[in-house]
Scaffold this motif. Structure first.
Motif, PDB file in Angstrom:
ATOM      1  N   TYR A  38       0.953  -0.978  -0.039  1.00 44.52           N
ATOM      2  CA  TYR A  38      -0.039  -0.051   0.076  1.00 44.52           C
ATOM      3  C   TYR A  38       0.905   1.326  -0.063  1.00 44.52           C
ATOM      4  O   TYR A  38       1.873   1.142   0.808  1.00 44.52           O
ATOM      5  N   ARG A  39       0.482   2.037  -0.966  1.00 49.26           N
ATOM      6  CA  ARG A  39       1.608   3.398  -1.173  1.00 49.26           C
ATOM      7  C   ARG A  39       0.498   4.517  -0.979  1.00 49.26           C
ATOM      8  O   ARG A  39      -0.029   5.122  -1.773  1.00 49.26           O
ATOM      9  N   PRO A  40       0.389   5.060   0.384  1.00 48.19           N
ATOM     10  CA  PRO A  40      -0.483   6.174   0.931  1.00 48.19           C
ATOM     11  C   PRO A  40      -0.028   7.374   0.153  1.00 48.19           C
ATOM     12  O   PRO A  40      -0.666   8.595  -0.022  1.00 48.19           O
ATOM     13  N   SER A  41       1.252   7.517   0.037  1.00 48.78           N
ATOM     14  CA  SER A  41       1.997   8.730  -0.817  1.00 48.78           C
ATOM     15  C   SER A  41       3.164   8.485  -1.532  1.00 48.78           C
ATOM     16  O   SER A  41       3.387   7.127  -1.321  1.00 48.78           O
ATOM     17  N   THR A  42       3.707   9.303  -2.262  1.00 52.89           N
ATOM     18  CA  THR A  42       4.741   8.847  -3.139  1.00 52.89           C
ATOM     19  C   THR A  42       5.951   8.578  -2.209  1.00 52.89           C
ATOM     20  O   THR A  42       6.986   8.000  -3.025  1.00 52.89           O
ATOM     21  N   ASN A  43       6.253   8.982  -0.949  1.00 53.67           N
ATOM     22  CA  ASN A  43       7.425   8.797  -0.105  1.00 53.67           C
ATOM     23  C   ASN A  43       7.064   7.513   0.784  1.00 53.67           C
ATOM     24  O   ASN A  43       8.144   7.375   1.394  1.00 53.67           O
ATOM     25  N   ILE A  44       5.841   6.966   0.913  1.00 53.23           N
ATOM     26  CA  ILE A  44       5.492   6.257   1.923  1.00 53.23           C
ATOM     27  C   ILE A  44       5.171   4.638   1.438  1.00 53.23           C
ATOM     28  O   ILE A  44       4.360   4.904   0.576  1.00 53.23           O
TER      29      ILE A  44
ATOM     30  N   PHE B  67      10.125   4.606   4.070  1.00 51.03           N
ATOM     31  CA  PHE B  67      10.029   6.020   3.720  1.00 51.03           C
ATOM     32  C   PHE B  67      11.106   6.648   2.789  1.00 51.03           C
ATOM     33  O   PHE B  67      12.183   6.258   3.118  1.00 51.03           O
TER      34      PHE B  67
ATOM     35  N   SER C 237      13.059  12.751  -0.236  1.00 45.58           N
ATOM     36  CA  SER C 237      13.199  13.411  -1.427  1.00 45.58           C
ATOM     37  C   SER C 237      14.026  14.547  -1.239  1.00 45.58           C
ATOM     38  O   SER C 237      13.943  15.282  -0.374  1.00 45.58           O
TER      39      SER C 237
END
Length: 75
Positions: free
Chosen positions: A35-41, A70, A73
């Motif tokens: 599961y990727r809730p955002s581009t960094n997590i 995490f 960036s």
């Protein structure tokens, strides 16, 4: 998988799993989800079952793993 040369004893380089098999053959089916809730997590949950013959009986060792990653960036 088949690793008949693998030993169980961790002291001498074994892994205490595949080296227990009577014939060196074991199965390890795995299933997981990412599961990727955002581009960094990234969150990952997976499970596997180590299956082998030991002393003539089928033995199974279940595993469940959770990983959170995490990515930093610079932008």
């Amino acid at each position: 998988m088949s690793h008949p040369e693998t030993i169980a004893n961790k002291t001498y380089g074994g892994d205490n799993e595949s080296g227990l098999s009577d014939d060196g053959i074991f199965f390890k089916p795995s299933l997981g989800v990412v599961y990727r809730p955002s581009t960094n997590i990234v969150l990952k949950l997976d499970s596997s079952m180590h299956i082998q013959k030991f002393n003539g009986a089928t033995t199974m060792y279940p595993e469940v793993r959770f990983d959170a990653s995490f990515a930093f960036s610079t932008q």
